[in-house]
Design a protein around this motif. Sequence first.
Motif, PDB file in Angstrom:
ATOM      1  N   SER A  19       0.815  -1.218   0.000  1.00  0.00           N
ATOM      2  CA  SER A  19       0.000   0.000   0.000  1.00  0.00           C
ATOM      3  C   SER A  19       0.846   1.264   0.000  1.00  0.00           C
ATOM      4  O   SER A  19       0.428   2.298  -0.544  1.00  0.00           O
ATOM      5  CB  SER A  19      -0.951   0.002   1.209  1.00  0.00           C
ATOM      6  OG  SER A  19      -0.231  -0.042   2.428  1.00  0.00           O
ATOM      7  N   PHE A  41      -5.351   3.649   3.744  1.00  0.00           N
ATOM      8  CA  PHE A  41      -5.362   2.201   3.546  1.00  0.00           C
ATOM      9  C   PHE A  41      -5.679   1.386   4.792  1.00  0.00           C
ATOM     10  O   PHE A  41      -5.995   0.201   4.681  1.00  0.00           O
ATOM     11  CB  PHE A  41      -4.030   1.759   2.938  1.00  0.00           C
ATOM     12  CG  PHE A  41      -3.786   2.362   1.581  1.00  0.00           C
ATOM     13  CD1 PHE A  41      -4.456   1.896   0.472  1.00  0.00           C
ATOM     14  CD2 PHE A  41      -2.924   3.436   1.424  1.00  0.00           C
ATOM     15  CE1 PHE A  41      -4.257   2.461  -0.781  1.00  0.00           C
ATOM     16  CE2 PHE A  41      -2.710   4.011   0.180  1.00  0.00           C
ATOM     17  CZ  PHE A  41      -3.382   3.532  -0.931  1.00  0.00           C
ATOM     18  N   TRP A  46     -11.830   2.327   4.117  1.00  0.00           N
ATOM     19  CA  TRP A  46     -11.238   1.328   3.216  1.00  0.00           C
ATOM     20  C   TRP A  46     -11.944  -0.019   3.373  1.00  0.00           C
ATOM     21  O   TRP A  46     -12.273  -0.681   2.390  1.00  0.00           O
ATOM     22  CB  TRP A  46      -9.749   1.188   3.517  1.00  0.00           C
ATOM     23  CG  TRP A  46      -9.010   0.377   2.496  1.00  0.00           C
ATOM     24  CD1 TRP A  46      -8.648  -0.942   2.582  1.00  0.00           C
ATOM     25  CD2 TRP A  46      -8.551   0.828   1.212  1.00  0.00           C
ATOM     26  NE1 TRP A  46      -7.994  -1.334   1.441  1.00  0.00           N
ATOM     27  CE2 TRP A  46      -7.915  -0.260   0.591  1.00  0.00           C
ATOM     28  CE3 TRP A  46      -8.601   2.049   0.555  1.00  0.00           C
ATOM     29  CZ2 TRP A  46      -7.345  -0.163  -0.675  1.00  0.00           C
ATOM     30  CZ3 TRP A  46      -8.032   2.143  -0.707  1.00  0.00           C
ATOM     31  CH2 TRP A  46      -7.410   1.044  -1.302  1.00  0.00           C
ATOM     32  N   PHE A  80      -4.973   7.688  -3.390  1.00  0.00           N
ATOM     33  CA  PHE A  80      -6.250   6.971  -3.464  1.00  0.00           C
ATOM     34  C   PHE A  80      -6.684   6.796  -4.908  1.00  0.00           C
ATOM     35  O   PHE A  80      -7.200   5.744  -5.298  1.00  0.00           O
ATOM     36  CB  PHE A  80      -7.317   7.735  -2.676  1.00  0.00           C
ATOM     37  CG  PHE A  80      -8.666   7.081  -2.716  1.00  0.00           C
ATOM     38  CD1 PHE A  80      -8.968   6.042  -1.847  1.00  0.00           C
ATOM     39  CD2 PHE A  80      -9.638   7.494  -3.612  1.00  0.00           C
ATOM     40  CE1 PHE A  80     -10.213   5.423  -1.886  1.00  0.00           C
ATOM     41  CE2 PHE A  80     -10.883   6.884  -3.655  1.00  0.00           C
ATOM     42  CZ  PHE A  80     -11.172   5.847  -2.796  1.00  0.00           C
ATOM     43  N   SER A 115     -12.542  -3.959  -3.375  1.00  0.00           N
ATOM     44  CA  SER A 115     -13.492  -2.885  -3.662  1.00  0.00           C
ATOM     45  C   SER A 115     -13.968  -2.948  -5.110  1.00  0.00           C
ATOM     46  O   SER A 115     -13.563  -3.823  -5.878  1.00  0.00           O
ATOM     47  CB  SER A 115     -12.853  -1.527  -3.373  1.00  0.00           C
ATOM     48  OG  SER A 115     -11.787  -1.280  -4.270  1.00  0.00           O
TER      49      SER A 115
END
Length: 202
Positions: A19, A41, A46, A80, A115
Amino acid sequence: MKYKNIVFDMGNVLVKYDSDAAARQFTDDKKIIREVGLIVFKSIEWEMLDGGLITEEKALKKMLSRFETEEAREIGRKSFETWDKVCMTPNEEMGEVVQQLKDKGYNVYILSNASVRLPKMYKEVVPKADLFDGVFYSAPEKLLKPQKEIYNRFYEKFNLDPSTCLFIDDLEDNINASKETGMDGYCFADGDVNRLKEFLGL
């Protein structure tokens, strides 16, 4: 093996996940990189994104409100927006495992918390992506591992008997939950591909 179906998690199993790579695109300031990691993150937003419980726009707005400086906020925003391009790289050794399993006649599946971006682009980062018999991501289902419901929904979607499945994940909690629903598990926390191959009889 007694299994017919081998089920893979994605992050830190099929793909290598870092990340911090998102923020490192824009700064080498360790304090800002750490701040982005915590606020973006490792945030509740998240997790909600993985669960399909919040839009990216709302999540980002909440995340950005917690940054202390404008510089860090801007790096957080850009991190992001681009994380899916830089944080994941294919684990090619695991691609070889997938290929060998298919060659031996096993079915292979993906079951992963992810996601809404991942269903659209997973083939860019998952090795041997076209070999998978089914792909199941959490956000579209509005469920998360280690909820038992996500495993049961997975079995239903692909008409699988859990007793014929083996789940490979890097988190012990997810393995324990899979076992409670009837699917055996293998914890890949050590990242040792050779040990996994030995277990699988490859």
